[in-house]
Write a protein that holds these residues in place. Structure first.
Motif, PDB file in Angstrom:
ATOM      1  N   ARG A  75      36.914  85.317  82.725  1.00  0.00           N
ATOM      2  CA  ARG A  75      37.480  86.580  83.198  1.00  0.00           C
ATOM      3  C   ARG A  75      37.262  87.593  82.094  1.00  0.00           C
ATOM      4  NH1 ARG A  75      42.801  87.624  86.618  1.00  0.00           N
ATOM      5  NH2 ARG A  75      42.394  89.809  86.959  1.00  0.00           N
TER       6      ARG A  75
ATOM      7  N   GLY B 190      33.618  92.965  90.101  1.00  0.00           N
ATOM      8  CA  GLY B 190      33.891  92.023  91.179  1.00  0.00           C
ATOM      9  C   GLY B 190      33.524  90.606  90.778  1.00  0.00           C
ATOM     10  N   PRO B 191      33.736  89.650  91.679  1.00  0.00           N
ATOM     11  CA  PRO B 191      33.461  88.246  91.355  1.00  0.00           C
ATOM     12  C   PRO B 191      31.963  87.947  91.278  1.00  0.00           C
ATOM     13  CG  PRO B 191      34.217  88.464  93.626  1.00  0.00           C
ATOM     14  CD  PRO B 191      34.318  89.818  93.000  1.00  0.00           C
TER      15      PRO B 191
ATOM     16  N   CYS C 219      32.967  83.951  87.508  1.00  0.00           N
ATOM     17  CA  CYS C 219      33.315  85.037  86.588  1.00  0.00           C
ATOM     18  C   CYS C 219      34.021  86.140  87.360  1.00  0.00           C
ATOM     19  CB  CYS C 219      32.047  85.579  85.931  1.00  0.00           C
ATOM     20  SG  CYS C 219      32.307  87.012  84.864  1.00  0.00           S
ATOM     21  N   GLN C 220      35.153  86.549  86.848  1.00  0.00           N
ATOM     22  CA  GLN C 220      35.852  87.712  87.380  1.00  0.00           C
ATOM     23  C   GLN C 220      35.555  88.869  86.435  1.00  0.00           C
ATOM     24  OE1 GLN C 220      39.708  85.617  87.435  1.00  0.00           O
ATOM     25  NE2 GLN C 220      39.901  86.452  89.499  1.00  0.00           N
TER      26      GLN C 220
ATOM     27  N   GLN D 239      34.856  79.020  83.986  1.00  0.00           N
ATOM     28  CA  GLN D 239      35.444  80.281  84.447  1.00  0.00           C
ATOM     29  C   GLN D 239      35.488  81.261  83.286  1.00  0.00           C
ATOM     30  OE1 GLN D 239      39.127  80.075  86.666  1.00  0.00           O
ATOM     31  NE2 GLN D 239      38.697  77.957  87.233  1.00  0.00           N
TER      32      GLN D 239
ATOM     33  N   GLU E 253      29.459  84.478  91.050  1.00  0.00           N
ATOM     34  CA  GLU E 253      29.463  83.030  91.200  1.00  0.00           C
ATOM     35  C   GLU E 253      28.088  82.441  90.902  1.00  0.00           C
ATOM     36  OE1 GLU E 253      31.666  81.344  94.525  1.00  0.00           O
ATOM     37  OE2 GLU E 253      32.300  83.383  95.028  1.00  0.00           O
TER      38      GLU E 253
END
Length: 119
Positions: free
Chosen positions: A102, A37-38, A32-33, A100, A40
């Motif tokens: 975003r 921030g990222p 996930c963006q 994923q 995981e």
């Protein structure tokens, strides 16, 4: 199920306050963006998203588009600290699970709400 089907089912579950059902659509290795921030992995994603689902008062789906592997949702939310918090999610799906995500939203109103509560 298409990516749009999965994205809508996930969205309906978490905005309906059934986060366990929402997590059924999330792959163990999700990436996930987010504005912070990222993120995981499914457990890290849960740690990011579940607290938000608990302060959600209502959500309105504004648009939803997708194909076999990608979906885009735009929605508005009303939360305990922030009355109007729009967001958008670009979601990638493989084998019926979100791999994923975003997410785009404005963090500033939440920062201001926290600061006001601290005063």
């Amino acid at each position: 199920m298409t990516a749009l089907d999965v994205a809508l089912a996930y969205h309906q579950a978490w905005t309906g306050h059934d986060f366990e059902a929402a997590m059924q659509y999330v792959a163990d290795g999700i990436f996930c963006q987010a504005p912070s921030g990222p993120i995981e992995g499914a457990e890290a994603f849960r740690g990011f998203m579940e607290p938000f689902s608990k302060i959600l008062l209502e959500s309105e789906l504004l648009a939803a588009y997708g194909d076999e592997s990608t979906a885009l949702l735009m929605y508005g939310t009303r939360t305990v600290p922030v009355a109007d918090a729009p967001a958008a999610e670009l979601i990638t799906v493989a084998d019926g699970r979100i791999t994923q995500l975003r997410i785009i939203f404005d963090r500033q109103p939440f920062t201001e709400a926290r600061a006001a509560d601290a005063s």
